[in-house]
Design a protein around this motif. Structure first.
Motif, mmCIF file in Angstrom:
data_model
loop_
_atom_site.group_PDB
_atom_site.id
_atom_site.type_symbol
_atom_site.label_atom_id
_atom_site.label_comp_id
_atom_site.label_asym_id
_atom_site.label_seq_id
_atom_site.Cartn_x
_atom_site.Cartn_y
_atom_site.Cartn_z
ATOM 1 N N LYS A 1 8.709 -11.026 -5.505
ATOM 2 C CA LYS A 1 8.700 -11.554 -6.873
ATOM 3 C C LYS A 1 8.004 -12.906 -6.927
ATOM 4 C CE LYS A 1 11.105 -11.809 -11.081
ATOM 5 N NZ LYS A 1 9.946 -11.876 -11.985
ATOM 6 N N GLY B 1 0.810 -1.214 0.000
ATOM 7 C CA GLY B 1 0.000 0.000 0.000
ATOM 8 C C GLY B 1 0.842 1.262 0.000
ATOM 9 N N TYR B 2 1.977 1.202 0.676
ATOM 10 C CA TYR B 2 2.867 2.365 0.709
ATOM 11 C C TYR B 2 3.703 2.466 -0.564
ATOM 12 C CZ TYR B 2 1.794 2.508 5.680
ATOM 13 O OH TYR B 2 1.147 2.576 6.867
ATOM 14 N N ILE B 3 4.241 1.319 -0.974
ATOM 15 C CA ILE B 3 5.163 1.332 -2.115
ATOM 16 C C ILE B 3 4.468 1.839 -3.375
ATOM 17 C CG2 ILE B 3 6.559 -0.139 -3.628
ATOM 18 C CD1 ILE B 3 7.186 -1.853 -1.235
ATOM 19 N N LYS B 4 3.186 1.476 -3.523
ATOM 20 C CA LYS B 4 2.477 1.885 -4.733
ATOM 21 C C LYS B 4 1.991 3.323 -4.663
ATOM 22 C CE LYS B 4 0.850 -2.325 -6.810
ATOM 23 N NZ LYS B 4 -0.331 -3.155 -7.069
ATOM 24 N N GLN B 5 2.055 3.910 -3.476
ATOM 25 C CA GLN B 5 1.502 5.243 -3.328
ATOM 26 C C GLN B 5 2.539 6.328 -3.130
ATOM 27 O OE1 GLN B 5 -2.279 6.662 -1.072
ATOM 28 N NE2 GLN B 5 -1.744 4.645 -0.366
ATOM 29 N N PHE B 6 3.673 5.949 -2.561
ATOM 30 C CA PHE B 6 4.673 6.962 -2.222
ATOM 31 C C PHE B 6 6.024 6.594 -2.814
ATOM 32 C CE2 PHE B 6 1.600 6.884 1.277
ATOM 33 C CZ PHE B 6 1.175 8.198 1.243
ATOM 34 N N PRO B 7 6.780 7.590 -3.230
ATOM 35 C CA PRO B 7 8.065 7.296 -3.880
ATOM 36 C C PRO B 7 9.244 7.178 -2.906
ATOM 37 C CG PRO B 7 7.560 9.623 -4.099
ATOM 38 C CD PRO B 7 6.436 9.018 -3.317
ATOM 39 N N PHE B 8 9.023 6.560 -1.757
ATOM 40 C CA PHE B 8 10.143 6.460 -0.809
ATOM 41 C C PHE B 8 11.149 5.429 -1.264
ATOM 42 C CE2 PHE B 8 6.521 7.555 2.052
ATOM 43 C CZ PHE B 8 6.870 8.883 2.158
ATOM 44 N N ARG C 1 12.495 -0.694 8.505
ATOM 45 C CA ARG C 1 11.326 -0.809 9.364
ATOM 46 C C ARG C 1 11.207 -2.229 9.910
ATOM 47 N NH1 ARG C 1 5.047 -0.275 7.531
ATOM 48 N NH2 ARG C 1 4.226 0.089 9.605
ATOM 49 N N VAL D 1 6.043 -5.826 -9.663
ATOM 50 C CA VAL D 1 5.624 -7.200 -9.355
ATOM 51 C C VAL D 1 4.657 -7.243 -8.180
ATOM 52 C CG1 VAL D 1 7.693 -8.265 -10.282
ATOM 53 C CG2 VAL D 1 7.634 -7.666 -7.880
ATOM 54 N N ASN E 1 14.419 -2.148 -9.001
ATOM 55 C CA ASN E 1 13.579 -1.330 -9.864
ATOM 56 C C ASN E 1 12.293 -2.021 -10.283
ATOM 57 O OD1 ASN E 1 14.736 1.114 -9.957
ATOM 58 N ND2 ASN E 1 15.965 0.735 -11.787
ATOM 59 N N ARG E 2 12.257 -3.340 -10.144
ATOM 60 C CA ARG E 2 11.095 -4.072 -10.617
ATOM 61 C C ARG E 2 10.074 -4.318 -9.522
ATOM 62 N NH1 ARG E 2 11.220 -4.450 -15.315
ATOM 63 N NH2 ARG E 2 9.125 -5.263 -15.122
ATOM 64 N N VAL F 1 7.519 -17.940 -1.859
ATOM 65 C CA VAL F 1 8.754 -17.954 -1.070
ATOM 66 C C VAL F 1 8.503 -17.923 0.444
ATOM 67 C CG1 VAL F 1 10.745 -16.517 -0.476
ATOM 68 C CG2 VAL F 1 10.356 -17.186 -2.831
ATOM 69 N N VAL G 1 8.100 -2.523 -7.661
ATOM 70 C CA VAL G 1 6.770 -1.916 -7.730
ATOM 71 C C VAL G 1 5.925 -2.557 -8.833
ATOM 72 C CG1 VAL G 1 7.472 -0.055 -9.257
ATOM 73 C CG2 VAL G 1 5.551 0.282 -7.735
#
Lengths: 215, 243
Positions: A122, A49-56, A64, A214, A209-210, A126, A212
């Motif tokens: 990915k 939810g964070y990765i897709k919304q914010f460019p951190f 974390r 997957v 780089n990939r 796993v 976001v």
């Protein structure tokens, strides 16, 4: 922990004053290794939810996870200190001697988290694989039983080639015995740390780089 | 390069669709066999856009045309797979309101977390906290963990926090339909104020009226390519004529 300690101490005919501190410390360290792999594998998936919304930077999510599992580690250590104190095994010098070990331990866990976080995002199977594999590893790593028990039964190979054994020993040996571990323990632990760190760097380069895409 | 701006040069984004699926098991099992052709989708290709300080740009196009992907590239969330993309300035992305909550923490804590994620300092947040809380109209529910919230309540919370900051670059993805009738009305007013604050505004919408209201420049995207990049009236009339 106490229940396991009492039962297995009896089963293995171990003196409680030796066995309980040994076991509690081993379980604390083992639990943290497990978290670095298991929780590591869901780090990015859980932060979707964070990765897709914010460019951190992705490192935010890694740290974390890393911080929270080491808070648990420290909490566990406090329990160990109580156990050690109550058996009169508390060794202040041992704690000082264990500090370099703790440093390598944290570095190795960091690499674990990095590797598992990327692979877990990915390949969604796993995390399950890791938890299954880790259960098996528990039985072939001297956490519940001591190295002496293995040696007397000629099962040395079980720990000699197990990197997790050395990860545990660089903290457990100084804390329990108040001595600086020798190179026979440090070198494999260090070698493993370097190996996983290098692998982590490789994974980051390949997959970062990939991530976001997957998720 | 402290100037605020967005610059895309020949940028492209290609999604790979792995036929082996997402599991390591099937990946390993399929290693021995002949590799099937990797499939991919070009979500964006050959995008050239310069957006400078003070511009308000609308993005229009059919569903799946690549509008959202383009916004995410501008937000530095999607790295481009070809070409070049640069964004200078503090980005405030508003893409979806339903994710990125800490479920076990209270509404207040989530306001703080989201505020910091959007770039506010802890002091700023504490200062704005009462105002944000009041705007959500959630009252005592703000003391409850957000896992007890309904979808509409999430939107209220996220909307209130997101619009309380001072954005440099504001990227919006079709977010006007927030909440119930009462809230939607309130949200609309606040949104217009908010959008006028941004130094750069890029937003997607299917409402041509909204685009006309806010943007002097509009880009029409179709199948990942720019069809037209022109003043709003021209772009919209072309778009309506051709689709």
């Amino acid at each position: 922990m106490l229940a396991i300690g009492l039962i297995f101490g009896r089963l293995f005919h171990q003196p409680m004053a030796e066995f309980l501190p040994f076991l509690s410390l081993g379980l604390v360290i083992w639990g943290t290794i497990g978290a670095s792999l298991g929780e590591g594998a869901i780090t990015f998936v859980g932060a979707e939810g964070y990765i897709k919304q914010f460019p951190f930077p992705k490192a935010v999510y890694i740290f974390r996870a890393l911080v929270s599992m080491h808070v648990v580690f420290l909490t566990g250590l406090i329990i160990y200190f109580f156990v050690a104190l109550s058996y009169g095994k508390f060794n202040l010098l041992g704690i000082v001697f264990s500090l370099p070990g703790v440093l390598f331990f944290v570095l190795t866990n960091f690499a674990h988290v990095v590797i598992c976080a990327h692979l877990g995002a990915k390949f969604r199977d796993v995390p399950h694989m890791i938890s299954a594999a880790f259960q098996v590893l528990f039985y072939v790593t001297p956490v519940m039983y001591t190295v002496e028990m293995l040696k007397s039964r000629h099962l040395d190979f079980i720990y000699l080639f197990n990197p997790f054994y050395y990860m545990i020993e660089i903290i457990r040996r100084p804390m329990l015995q108040g001595v600086m571990p020798g190179w026979d323990v440090y070198l494999p632990a260090l070698g493993y740390a370097v190996f996983v760190l290098a692998f982590a760097a490789f994974i980051v380069k390949k997959l970062s780089n990939r991530i976001v895409y997957v998720l | 390069m402290n100037d605020i701006g967005i610059s895309l040069r020949d940028a492209g984004v290609r999604f790979e669709i792995d036929s082996a699926g997402e599991s390591l098991k099937s990946k390993i099992l399929s290693l021995g066999r002949n590799k099937s052709e990797a499939r991919y989708v070009d979500a964006l290709s050959n995008i050239d856009i310069e957006i400078k300080h003070g511009e308000r740009v609308g993005l229009i196009g059919l569903n799946g045309a690549g509008k959202s992907t383009l916004l995410k590239v501008m937000a530095r969330i999607y790295p481009v797979t070809s070409g070049n993309a640069e964004t200078h300035g503090h980005v405030c992305p508003m893409f979806e309101f339903a994710t990125g909550f800490e479920m076990n923490q209270s509404g207040w804590d989530n306001i703080r977390i989201r505020g910091m994620l959007l770039g506010m300092t802890p002091d700023e947040i504490e200062e704005k906290l009462p105002e944000i809380g009041a705007f959500t109209e959630l009252g005592e529910f703000l003391d409850y963990p957000v896992r007890t919230y309904s979808a509409g309540m999430f939107i209220r919370l996220a909307f209130a926090v997101s619009t309380s900051i001072n954005p440099e670059i504001l990227l919006l993805d079709e977010v006007m339909g927030a909440g119930d009738i009462n809230f939607a009305q309130k949200a609309k007013i606040r949104m217009s104020e908010f959008m006028r604050q941004g130094k750069i505004l890029v937003f997607t919408s299917h409402s041509m009226d909204l685009i006309r209201d806010f943007c002097e420049r509009t880009i029409w995207i179709n199948k990942g390519r720019i069809m037209i990049d022109a003043p709003t009236d021209i772009a919209i009339s072309q778009y309506l004529k051709n689709s």
